[in-house]
Enzyme design. Structure first.
Site, PDB file in Angstrom:
ATOM      1  N   LYS A 119     -10.324  -7.671   6.803  1.00  0.00           N
ATOM      2  CA  LYS A 119      -9.462  -7.234   8.037  1.00  0.00           C
ATOM      3  C   LYS A 119     -10.061  -7.671   9.339  1.00  0.00           C
ATOM      4  CE  LYS A 119      -7.842  -2.615   6.376  1.00  0.00           C
ATOM      5  NZ  LYS A 119      -8.118  -1.336   6.257  1.00  0.00           N
ATOM      6  N   LYS A 151      -0.907  -0.903  -4.431  1.00  0.00           N
ATOM      7  CA  LYS A 151      -2.152  -0.121  -4.046  1.00  0.00           C
ATOM      8  C   LYS A 151      -1.964   1.312  -3.789  1.00  0.00           C
ATOM      9  CE  LYS A 151      -4.729  -0.129   0.239  1.00  0.00           C
ATOM     10  NZ  LYS A 151      -5.549  -1.086   1.072  1.00  0.00           N
ATOM     11  N   SER A 209       0.937  -1.149   0.129  1.00  0.00           N
ATOM     12  CA  SER A 209      -0.160   0.031  -0.114  1.00  0.00           C
ATOM     13  C   SER A 209       0.982   1.149   0.011  1.00  0.00           C
ATOM     14  CB  SER A 209      -0.908  -0.096   1.259  1.00  0.00           C
ATOM     15  OG  SER A 209      -1.643   1.136   1.505  1.00  0.00           O
ATOM     16  N   LYS A 250      -2.964   5.059  -2.379  1.00  0.00           N
ATOM     17  CA  LYS A 250      -3.956   5.809  -1.788  1.00  0.00           C
ATOM     18  C   LYS A 250      -4.201   7.115  -2.801  1.00  0.00           C
ATOM     19  CE  LYS A 250      -4.065   3.505   2.232  1.00  0.00           C
ATOM     20  NZ  LYS A 250      -5.476   3.129   2.528  1.00  0.00           N
ATOM     21  N   ASP A 263      -7.309   3.029  -3.358  1.00  0.00           N
ATOM     22  CA  ASP A 263      -7.806   2.995  -2.042  1.00  0.00           C
ATOM     23  C   ASP A 263      -7.986   4.442  -1.668  1.00  0.00           C
ATOM     24  OD1 ASP A 263      -9.085   2.484   0.317  1.00  0.00           O
ATOM     25  OD2 ASP A 263      -7.239   1.705   1.221  1.00  0.00           O
ATOM     26  N   GLY A 269      -4.686  -4.562   5.453  1.00  0.00           N
ATOM     27  CA  GLY A 269      -3.604  -4.605   6.729  1.00  0.00           C
ATOM     28  C   GLY A 269      -3.674  -3.450   7.442  1.00  0.00           C
ATOM     29  N   GLU A 303     -11.072   0.721  -3.955  1.00  0.00           N
ATOM     30  CA  GLU A 303     -11.457   0.324  -2.475  1.00  0.00           C
ATOM     31  C   GLU A 303     -12.008   1.467  -1.855  1.00  0.00           C
ATOM     32  OE1 GLU A 303      -7.907  -1.094  -0.615  1.00  0.00           O
ATOM     33  OE2 GLU A 303      -8.813  -1.092   1.536  1.00  0.00           O
ATOM     34  N   ASP A 332     -14.192  -1.708   2.270  1.00  0.00           N
ATOM     35  CA  ASP A 332     -13.193  -2.004   3.316  1.00  0.00           C
ATOM     36  C   ASP A 332     -13.988  -1.429   4.755  1.00  0.00           C
ATOM     37  OD1 ASP A 332     -11.184  -1.926   5.283  1.00  0.00           O
ATOM     38  OD2 ASP A 332      -9.860  -0.760   4.273  1.00  0.00           O
TER      39      ASP A 332
END
Ligand code: SMG
Ligand code: MG
Length: 367
Positions: free
Chosen positions: A263, A162, A134, A164, A189, A291, A214, A239
């Site tokens: 998660k 991934k 991430s 952000k 995400d 995570g 996400e 998520d």
């Protein structure tokens, strides 16, 4: 088994680089590790909340209070099985990260004593899991900084990236990283940073051939996600909205998501996480392991659960070195873009005593 005492160790781990998301910039991870002493031995739980309620409503000070005053008293001193913990603490509403940490500590104690690994207990069918990473928003807002960081992860062997994203940091960084990584797996995400009004804008991400997007919209806006999923080619993954097995199934049935980020902390523990996995596997819905910058304890549990058959997409199961120069346990080291599923009893990891002492900033008895 019988729980005899619970102690929270608050540890402070400096991050190797700041981790910026749409909701915060973190320089140091403050995490609560629960030492659960039972008549079968000691187990460790990790509470994945943070000092501030920004990812979700939970935060460390509240987790300590609810554990001390409401959760721990419901399990202390009773003759129980580790699997009884979720039912015993169920009357207490909310606080999934706190309840997950307690369940994890009790289960680790039990499995360590029984000589069974976390992966074997939950039904792992693999020895290795693929590693995703991430990547935060650069604190200097620079695409060059992002490219340098992602190139480092490519060189290290990560198998999925991934990014952000947030309004103002989405199309351009995604375009540049797609060009950099070619056909490698890429996802984004937003941690709820957009609204229903952004649906047209988010659809512009479709051209980058993403695995998924996400949690783009607020966690309570199920209709917003459904409307987006109907319009966007990129699969919508949730998520923060996913809190339990039944709510995950509701979200899937309603059409608010096509992929689920599992998660354990967010859903109240690994036992509930496994139930979501089983439901999704049965329905053919892909899942992957999220995570929360876990230490080696939570990472051990995550890597083990990520090796269950339904986890068909790479998780945020990165090497310890992604976040920490010094982990509290033996570090997770990536080999060829994968981590080995621990096969020792319980989590297969325990804190290294000297390191735990050095990193601890507060110790709080909870019983
Ligand atoms: O552990 O690799 C990790 C972190 C992955 O991006 C990550 N987690 O929304 O999925 C998420 C974020 C939340 C982290 S905030 C502490
Ligand atoms: Mg997320």
């Amino acid at each position: 088994m019988r729980v005899e005492s619970v102690v929270a160790h608050e540890v402070a781990l400096p991050l190797v680089r700041p981790f910026r998301t749409s909701f915060s910039t973190e320089h140091e991870r403050h995490v609560l590790l629960l030492e659960v002493t039972t008549d079968e031995g000691v187990g460790w739980g990790e509470c994945v909340s943070s000092p501030d309620p920004l990812y979700s409503h939970e935060f460390n000070a509240a987790a300590l209070l609810v554990l001390r005053d409401h959760l721990v008293p419901r399990v202390m001193g009773k003759d129980i099985e580790a699997e009884d913990v979720p039912g015993l603490i169920k009357p207490v509403r909310g606080h999934p990260m706190a309840r997950g940490a307690l369940e994890m500590g009790v289960l680790d104690a039990h499995l360590k004593n029984a000589g069974q690994s976390w992966g074997s207990y939950f039904g792992s069918n693999r020895e290795w899991v693929d590693c995703g990473v991430s990547v935060g928003i650069p604190v200097d807002d620079s695409i060059d900084t992002l490219v340098t960081e992602v190139q480092g992860y490519l060189d290290a062997g990560y198998r999925r990236i991934k990014l952000k994203i947030q309004p103002g940091w989405d199309l351009e960084p995604t375009r540049v990283i797609r060009e950099l990584i070619g056909g490698m797996r890429l996802q984004v995400d937003a941690n709820q940073a957009y609204s229903r009004d952004s649906i047209d804008h988010l659809c512009a991400l479709d051209e980058f051939d993403l695995l998924l997007i996400e949690q783009p919209i607020h966690e309570e806006d199920y209709l917003g996600h459904k409307l987006l999923a109907e319009r966007m080619q990129t699969p919508v993954c949730l998520d923060e909205s996913v809190l339990s097995r039944d709510n995950a199934e509701s979200l899937i049935d309603y059409g608010a998501c096509e992929i689920v980020n599992i998660k354990a902390g967010r859903v109240g523990g690994y036992i509930e996480a496994k139930k979501i996995h089983d439901m999704a596997l049965h329905r053919g819905i892909p899942v992957w392991c999220g995570g929360m910058e876990e230490t080696g304890l939570g990472r051990a549990a995550n890597v083990a659960i990520a090796s269950l058959p339904g986890f068909t997409l790479p998780g945020d199961t990165s090497a310890s070195s992604r976040f920490y120069k010094q982990d509290v346990t033996e570090p997770f080291v990536m080999e060829d873009g994968r981590l080995r599923v621990p096969d020792g009893p319980g989590l297969g990891r325990t804190p290294i005593p000297d390191v735990l002492t050095a990193l601890t900033v507060a110790t709080t008895p909870l019983s």
